[in-house]
Motif scaffolding. Structure first.
Motif, PDB file in Angstrom:
ATOM      1  N   LEU A   1       0.856  -1.180   0.000  1.00 43.96           N
ATOM      2  CA  LEU A   1       0.000   0.000   0.000  1.00 43.96           C
ATOM      3  C   LEU A   1       0.893   1.231   0.000  1.00 43.96           C
ATOM      4  CD1 LEU A   1      -2.632   1.642   0.370  1.00 43.96           C
ATOM      5  CD2 LEU A   1      -2.465   1.164   2.823  1.00 43.96           C
ATOM      6  N   LEU A   2       0.835   2.001  -1.082  1.00 46.20           N
ATOM      7  CA  LEU A   2       1.502   3.300  -1.138  1.00 46.20           C
ATOM      8  C   LEU A   2       0.440   4.342  -0.837  1.00 46.20           C
ATOM      9  CD1 LEU A   2       3.686   3.075  -4.379  1.00 46.20           C
ATOM     10  CD2 LEU A   2       4.356   2.574  -2.023  1.00 46.20           C
ATOM     11  N   TRP A   3       0.711   5.187   0.142  1.00 47.25           N
ATOM     12  CA  TRP A   3      -0.318   6.138   0.543  1.00 47.25           C
ATOM     13  C   TRP A   3       0.235   7.548   0.593  1.00 47.25           C
ATOM     14  CZ3 TRP A   3      -5.164   5.659   0.103  1.00 47.25           C
ATOM     15  CH2 TRP A   3      -6.005   6.642   0.618  1.00 47.25           C
ATOM     16  N   CYS A   4      -0.653   8.488   0.296  1.00 50.88           N
ATOM     17  CA  CYS A   4      -0.363   9.904   0.483  1.00 50.88           C
ATOM     18  C   CYS A   4      -1.683  10.607   0.769  1.00 50.88           C
ATOM     19  CB  CYS A   4       0.314  10.513  -0.742  1.00 50.88           C
ATOM     20  SG  CYS A   4      -0.725  10.618  -2.209  1.00 50.88           S
ATOM     21  N   PRO A   5      -1.637  11.714   1.491  1.00 52.87           N
ATOM     22  CA  PRO A   5      -2.862  12.470   1.749  1.00 52.87           C
ATOM     23  C   PRO A   5      -3.435  13.048   0.453  1.00 52.87           C
ATOM     24  CG  PRO A   5      -1.082  13.198   3.202  1.00 52.87           C
ATOM     25  CD  PRO A   5      -0.482  12.280   2.181  1.00 52.87           C
ATOM     26  N   ARG A   6      -4.711  13.366   0.494  1.00 47.28           N
ATOM     27  CA  ARG A   6      -5.404  13.942  -0.665  1.00 47.28           C
ATOM     28  C   ARG A   6      -4.693  15.206  -1.159  1.00 47.28           C
ATOM     29  NH1 ARG A   6      -9.931  17.007  -2.454  1.00 47.28           N
ATOM     30  NH2 ARG A   6     -11.402  15.751  -3.670  1.00 47.28           N
TER      31      ARG A   6
ATOM     32  N   ASP B   1       4.128   5.413   3.496  1.00 46.19           N
ATOM     33  CA  ASP B   1       3.649   6.789   3.359  1.00 46.19           C
ATOM     34  C   ASP B   1       4.658   7.492   2.452  1.00 46.19           C
ATOM     35  OD1 ASP B   1       3.170   9.534   3.549  1.00 46.19           O
ATOM     36  OD2 ASP B   1       2.855   9.501   5.702  1.00 46.19           O
ATOM     37  N   THR B   2       4.247   7.801   1.227  1.00 46.91           N
ATOM     38  CA  THR B   2       5.187   8.356   0.257  1.00 46.91           C
ATOM     39  C   THR B   2       5.474   9.836   0.481  1.00 46.91           C
ATOM     40  OG1 THR B   2       3.446   8.757  -1.386  1.00 46.91           O
ATOM     41  CG2 THR B   2       4.621   6.622  -1.485  1.00 46.91           C
ATOM     42  N   THR B   3       4.818  10.451   1.460  1.00 48.71           N
ATOM     43  CA  THR B   3       5.200  11.816   1.819  1.00 48.71           C
ATOM     44  C   THR B   3       6.307  11.801   2.871  1.00 48.71           C
ATOM     45  OG1 THR B   3       3.485  12.023   3.522  1.00 48.71           O
ATOM     46  CG2 THR B   3       2.915  12.761   1.289  1.00 48.71           C
ATOM     47  N   ALA B   4       6.532  10.659   3.500  1.00 49.72           N
ATOM     48  CA  ALA B   4       7.547  10.543   4.550  1.00 49.72           C
ATOM     49  C   ALA B   4       8.704   9.623   4.163  1.00 49.72           C
ATOM     50  CB  ALA B   4       6.898  10.028   5.834  1.00 49.72           C
TER      51      ALA B   4
END
Length: 189
Positions: free
Chosen positions: A116-121, A163-166
């Motif tokens: 699961l690759l995730w990032c906020p909207r 979390d691809t923002t971190a």
């Protein structure tokens, strides 16, 4: 004989699926992005463009593992395409629907690492605008659909969540590569 290994990257638009796949290929050339069959128009890079007739032939032969419609196009995971991808290396399949993940894991025997690759909207919005997408509103609607899809499947099992923002794409690639090595070691133990 060792079971084929593949990677499924699930996440909303602009969560980093392309970027992480590039980092995986840079880390080890065995990783190759699976080019889904796309029936429709628009962006062709990263896809095998097909026709409605080809899709019908695949469906008739029972060779469609999963198909979905988004952005007025149909995207297909087809058995001959996945076969070819495994012959070329370790396929990295990009998906944005839990149903697609399940269809691939259940419908194509292999050792799938589900990530699961995730990032906020807000990150999807910024990345979409930053890369020049002309359909950012549609991508945000797809982000919303992905969030709803995740919420509807709380028991979905992820082998790794990033979390691809971190996490940098290179660090994500190393984590995925390590995951595959661990899974291969466990399979031979």
């Amino acid at each position: 004989m060792t079971e084929n290994q593949g990677v499924i990257l699930y996440g909303p638009p602009a969560s980093g699926k392309d970027t992480v796949t590039t980092a995986l290929a840079d880390l080890d050339s065995k990783y190759i992005q699976f080019a889904r069959l796309k029936v429709g128009t628009g962006k062709s890079a990263g896809y095998r463009m097909g026709t409605a007739e080809q899709l019908n032939e695949l469906e008739t032969a029972g060779n469609v593992i999963y198909a979905n419609t988004r952005y007025d196009n149909t995207y297909v995971l087809d058995r001959p395409g996945v076969d070819s991808a495994f012959m070329a290396g370790v396929p990295v399949v990009h998906l944005g629907q839990v149903g697609g993940v399940r269809a691939l894991v259940e419908g194509y025997p292999a050792s799938w690492a589900v990530v699961l690759l995730w990032c906020p909207r807000e990150a999807t919005a910024e990345r979409s605008v930053g890369r020049g997408d002309s359909d950012t509103a549609a991508r945000l609607a797809a982000w919303d659909a992905t969030r709803k899809d995740l919420d509807a499947h709380p028991c979905m099992v992820w082998h790794l969540t990033v979390d691809t923002t971190a996490t940098s794409p290179q660090a994500a690639a190393r984590l995925i590569n390590q995951l595959l090595a661990q899974r291969a070691g466990a399979a031979t133990a």
